[in-house]
Design an enzyme around this catalytic site. Structure first.
Site, short mmCIF file in Angstrom:
data_model
loop_
_atom_site.label_atom_id
_atom_site.label_comp_id
_atom_site.label_asym_id
_atom_site.label_seq_id
_atom_site.Cartn_x
_atom_site.Cartn_y
_atom_site.Cartn_z
N ASP A 147 -4.11 -109.90 -65.62
CA ASP A 147 -5.04 -110.96 -66.00
C ASP A 147 -5.03 -112.12 -65.00
O ASP A 147 -4.10 -112.25 -64.19
CB ASP A 147 -4.63 -111.54 -67.36
CG ASP A 147 -5.21 -110.72 -68.49
OD1 ASP A 147 -6.17 -109.97 -68.26
OD2 ASP A 147 -4.68 -110.84 -69.61
N TYR A 205 7.77 -105.81 -66.85
CA TYR A 205 7.28 -107.18 -66.73
C TYR A 205 8.42 -108.15 -67.03
O TYR A 205 9.30 -107.84 -67.85
CB TYR A 205 6.18 -107.47 -67.76
CG TYR A 205 4.82 -106.93 -67.43
CD1 TYR A 205 3.90 -107.71 -66.73
CD2 TYR A 205 4.43 -105.66 -67.84
CE1 TYR A 205 2.62 -107.23 -66.45
CE2 TYR A 205 3.16 -105.17 -67.56
CZ TYR A 205 2.26 -105.96 -66.86
OH TYR A 205 1.00 -105.49 -66.59
#
Lengths: 257, 257
Positions: free
Chosen positions: B52, B110
């Site tokens: 994103d 992540y």
């Protein structure tokens, strides 16, 4: 009333601490602009020492004089609404009229950060320099030991500043590796003061020794040899002024030594 | 020939990975612009997954097809002279025609980073979010244990994406503190895939639990409860895609899992 402020800045887009003639963006300029708004009059802001263009500060100390009904504890919030994201006030307190944030600084600690990689790494480049070889940390530590103590560091400074004496004392000079997705080589130095570019030249020489250069040049430089026997000045982005120590805890938080 | 590239980017000034209609700056856009220059024809570049706007990547993997006389080992340098400082190619290799960098990704890792402070800290804000309270890491770890394994993570996703199934498996979910001038709270998660905003919602819920919220909401959410029982999505700046694992070492360097 005189106030001491603890400030942090990302030096990337500042032309250093000190006001520049041509209206370049400086930390002092931003601090004085915000101070004028808060105190209602032009206000001089003085730092423990200047930092060069591109150099960061995690815990810089500065002072100003002004009259306000805002209590010192509320001053950081007052400043921070008026300051850009890359410069913030972390703490503030009233100090004695004779407090001199430049002369009364007893020790300063800087960290120089660098990493080895074949190309510039976008996630590290903002706060660290890239090395073209992997340095030997043990050799860097041996070289660092030669620099500790009181020496004439004239060879470890760039021309362009006038100082009474080029003798400085280094209390501590550590070399360490940290790991967070990539190995970072950190040179941490604490001293009673530093000459112009001194930390960046020391870091450059230590990295050079770590990559194979003879340590002999350090002894030569300390014994009166010139700047030319030492490695070149490292880039500004890798340097951070970590904290300034006045011998007493000024702000009582973790950002002091 | 098909090539896989290992890339790193600072997401701050990108509108995410994916090409946008209005010509916003995207990672894919920059990669395809550089590829077109190198290969001489318009070239599609596909990533292991989209990131994103504002999300960083330390080791994203992408592929492209093209014909060139440049050996794969020289492709990174070829790209890097054409890429901006916030996007670089770290490694490149030829892969089989049937290599699918999206579907063949077995695990992704992540890390979400956050710090506690009373004000935004200029030296941390680029890669970490600010917490308004100090979280209890032990409580966060207890909550993290509830999320490990195979679950329907529907409640841990934002609307706006269509996927066949909302079942995902989390292999590892660690909470740790690191120290480098300031305490950083890190949530590291490895899974076989993640729903839209899933990592940022997980991180938000773990930080909320660390600051006193009941862990019961996690069990409720996993048992079919809605998005609304969970904390809000954390900001993009704290999130970094660390690495993508294809089950075999693609590039043979430290940025792979």
């Amino acid at each position: 009333m005189k106030y001491a402020l603890l400030i942090q800045y990302d030096g990337t887009f500042f032309s250093g601490w000190q006001l520049q003639k041509k209206g370049e963006r400086t930390v002092q300029g931003e601090m004085e602009r915000a101070s004028a708004e808060i105190f209602g009059v032009p206000t001089r802001v003085t730092a423990s020492g200047r930092t060069d263009a591109g150099v960061h500060a995690r815990g810089q100390v500065c002072v100003l004089e002004g009259e306000t009904t805002v209590p010192a504890a509320k001053l950081p919030a007052c400043f921070n609404t008026r300051l850009p994201p890359d410069l913030k006030v972390l703490a503030a307190r009233a100090v004695a009229e004779d407090f001199d944030c430049t002369r009364h600084a007893k020790r300063k600690t800087y960290v120089y950060r660098a990493y080895y990689a074949e190309t510039d790494l976008p996630l590290l480049a903002r706060y660290a320099a890239r090395l073209k070889e992997r340095p030997d940390v043990e050799k860097m530590r041996e070289a660092a030991a030669l620099l500790c103590g009181k020496h004439d560091f004239k060879a470890f400074s760039s021309s362009g500043s006038s100082v009474k004496t080029t003798v400085r004392e280094i209390y501590k000079l550590d070399v360490r590796m940290t790991e967070n997705g990539h190995t970072m080589y950190e040179v941490e130095v604490t001293g009673n003061g530093f000459l112009y570019n001194m930390v960046r030249i020391i870091a450059g020489e230590l990295f050079a020794v770590g990559c194979g250069k003879s340590m002999q040049n350090i002894a030569t430089a300390l014994a009166g040899g010139g700047r030319s026997c030492l490695a070149k000045t490292m880039p500004a982005a890798g340097l951070t002024l970590e904290c300034v120590d006045y011998g007493v805890p000024l702000f009582g938080n973790g950002l002091e030594d």
